[in-house]
Design a protein around this motif. Sequence first.
Motif, short mmCIF file in Angstrom:
data_model
loop_
_atom_site.label_atom_id
_atom_site.label_comp_id
_atom_site.label_asym_id
_atom_site.label_seq_id
_atom_site.Cartn_x
_atom_site.Cartn_y
_atom_site.Cartn_z
N ASN A 8 4.17 -12.21 -5.47
CA ASN A 8 3.69 -10.83 -5.53
C ASN A 8 3.73 -10.21 -4.15
O ASN A 8 3.56 -10.92 -3.14
N LEU A 9 3.95 -8.92 -4.09
CA LEU A 9 3.99 -8.22 -2.81
C LEU A 9 3.53 -6.78 -3.03
O LEU A 9 3.84 -6.17 -4.05
N ILE A 10 2.76 -6.26 -2.08
CA ILE A 10 2.31 -4.87 -2.13
C ILE A 10 2.81 -4.14 -0.89
O ILE A 10 2.62 -4.61 0.24
N LYS A 11 3.46 -3.01 -1.11
CA LYS A 11 3.96 -2.18 -0.02
C LYS A 11 3.18 -0.87 0.02
O LYS A 11 2.98 -0.24 -1.02
N VAL A 12 2.76 -0.49 1.22
CA VAL A 12 2.02 0.76 1.39
C VAL A 12 2.74 1.61 2.43
O VAL A 12 3.01 1.14 3.55
N ASP A 13 3.05 2.85 2.06
CA ASP A 13 3.65 3.82 2.99
C ASP A 13 2.67 4.97 3.14
O ASP A 13 2.21 5.53 2.14
N VAL A 14 2.38 5.34 4.39
CA VAL A 14 1.49 6.46 4.66
C VAL A 14 2.23 7.48 5.52
O VAL A 14 2.75 7.14 6.60
N LYS A 15 2.25 8.71 5.04
CA LYS A 15 2.83 9.81 5.82
C LYS A 15 1.71 10.67 6.36
O LYS A 15 0.78 11.03 5.64
N SER A 16 1.81 11.02 7.64
CA SER A 16 0.81 11.89 8.26
C SER A 16 1.52 12.87 9.18
O SER A 16 2.75 12.83 9.33
N ASP A 17 0.73 13.73 9.82
CA ASP A 17 1.33 14.75 10.70
C ASP A 17 2.18 14.13 11.79
O ASP A 17 3.25 14.64 12.12
N GLY A 18 1.68 13.03 12.36
CA GLY A 18 2.33 12.49 13.55
C GLY A 18 3.10 11.21 13.35
O GLY A 18 3.67 10.69 14.32
N SER A 19 3.14 10.67 12.14
CA SER A 19 3.82 9.38 11.98
C SER A 19 4.10 9.07 10.52
O SER A 19 3.60 9.73 9.62
N GLN A 20 4.90 8.03 10.34
CA GLN A 20 5.10 7.45 9.02
C GLN A 20 5.06 5.94 9.20
O GLN A 20 5.86 5.37 9.93
N MET A 21 4.11 5.28 8.56
CA MET A 21 3.92 3.85 8.72
C MET A 21 4.12 3.16 7.39
O MET A 21 3.69 3.65 6.34
N SER A 22 4.81 2.01 7.43
CA SER A 22 5.06 1.23 6.23
C SER A 22 4.70 -0.22 6.51
O SER A 22 5.12 -0.78 7.52
N ILE A 23 3.91 -0.83 5.62
CA ILE A 23 3.61 -2.25 5.75
C ILE A 23 3.73 -2.91 4.38
O ILE A 23 3.56 -2.27 3.34
N GLU A 24 4.02 -4.20 4.40
CA GLU A 24 4.09 -4.97 3.17
C GLU A 24 3.24 -6.22 3.34
O GLU A 24 3.25 -6.86 4.41
N GLY A 25 2.46 -6.54 2.29
CA GLY A 25 1.56 -7.67 2.38
C GLY A 25 1.65 -8.59 1.18
O GLY A 25 2.05 -8.17 0.09
N ILE A 26 1.28 -9.84 1.38
CA ILE A 26 1.25 -10.83 0.31
C ILE A 26 -0.09 -11.55 0.35
O ILE A 26 -0.85 -11.42 1.31
N PHE A 27 -0.38 -12.30 -0.71
CA PHE A 27 -1.56 -13.16 -0.72
C PHE A 27 -1.13 -14.57 -1.08
O PHE A 27 -0.66 -14.83 -2.18
#
Length: 533
Positions: free
Chosen positions: A420-439
Amino acid sequence: MRFGAEKMDNMKVLIADQINEKGIDELKDVAEVVVNTSITKEELLNVIKDFDAIIIRSRTKLTADVIAAADKLKIIARAGVGVDNVDVPAATERGIMVVNAPESTSVTVAEHTIGIILSLARKIAIADKSVKDAKWEKKKFMGLELNGKTLGVIGMGRIGSQVVTRLKAFGMDTIVYDPYITEEVASKLGVTVVDLETLLKNADVMTIHVPLTPETKHLIAKPQFELMKENAFIVNCARGGIIKEEDLYEALKTGQLRGAGLDVYETEPPENSPLFELDNVVLTPHIAASTAEAQRDAAIIVANEVKKVLKGESPKNVLNMPVLDPETFQVIKPYFKLTEKLGKFMIQTAKGNISEINITYCGELAEFQKKDILTRMIIKEVLNPILTEPVNMVNAAAVAENRGIVITEAKRCEAKGYKNLIKVDVKSDGSQMSIEGIFVGEPKIVMINGYTVDVETEGTMLIVTYRDIPGIIGSIGTKLGEHGINIAKMQVGRKELGGEAVMVLRVDQNVPANVIEELKKLENVYDAVAVDL
């Protein structure tokens, strides 16, 4: 009346409607219990701010203005099934859980439904009145057997299932209209799933067990009555308004329908209803759930739900957040910690106002139907540090929507070799960050902005983006050393030699803002951010 003073941090529960004493007894060991079953709305507006929980039945109305005045309220508990008297959206926006006791009345309502069906089939109610009027009209009360007849159930939930189980003993065949029932469940219950039109055309006895929603309002009206058999009966012990009473009266009066039984009405109590004139209708005053056993069970169930919330545990009958079955809960539970860490990571790396949060579930998680609980946890962790209003699992999605933050939830089958894997993308005024996590025993981050890493989610981390050339890692380490910051672990991710790379440092101390700024000023360092997990 007051019970149990000086309980858990002076928590208080208001019992605003009459409930069984056993429910009150359940609460005495965790809270101060105040019983005021005649409290008016004006009084409630003045005192609701002092309570952590409130238990009601149908008398008390928890409208938006009452909920707005509830500064401490954590849970609204309805000792019954319907919550028509609770403004659930208002409670959700305030982060207040709304719970009920759906299982408490299943058998009771099913038995009442069957009682009405038997009364209609054998004309029991009007025969009783005739005898009491000193009449002996045997020929007038010729009835029908249920054996061999077709039962049509509209809504195959807890109550509908109980009705089916009991009426099988009468030799009835059953057809069901319920868009959400699976073929597997239908097979186990021995029923046939059909569309509504087919049910209306073929059922001899119809019984309704669905909630009142915009979709079910006047679900049964003139067009539906015209489809029914001439000798058919219909019974509604669910909610008033599902049957259009004006059209029901015409169908009964003209003989288009043989009979009907109602325990619920469009207006309660019904006044001067033309249905009162008819002999082929059985009417009861909204008492389908009114047995001593059901009221006792409802009180105990909601009292235990309140206890769980006051103790910081999760209730099971929450109406304004996803409820997981035990099997799904056990599978998805390990990912609670991962989603918490992912949310905390994202809010500490985002820059400026957040506009979008995109969450993708991969692997086996992609197939779970109730991933929304994980999504809510991520949103909660992202928004809580930046908002003055409390954000919790109940109101997370509503708060995000009110703030204009777009939330998307997606799934994909490919999980890059992980279960299993969860990916989170966050867009904001000053950046775009993407991370992926597992357990895998513990939560880990395995990708940051497309760079492969293998990072434990504990302690303080420093994430540095830089140009992958000799000497840069050394200069970063030297700068941290100048400020007495010790490096415990280091991970480097890169896509190509000499290109952009990301370095994740596990450090033993917090990294002050001035150190972050000094790191950013180093030659060939593009960005740096500290994250405390």
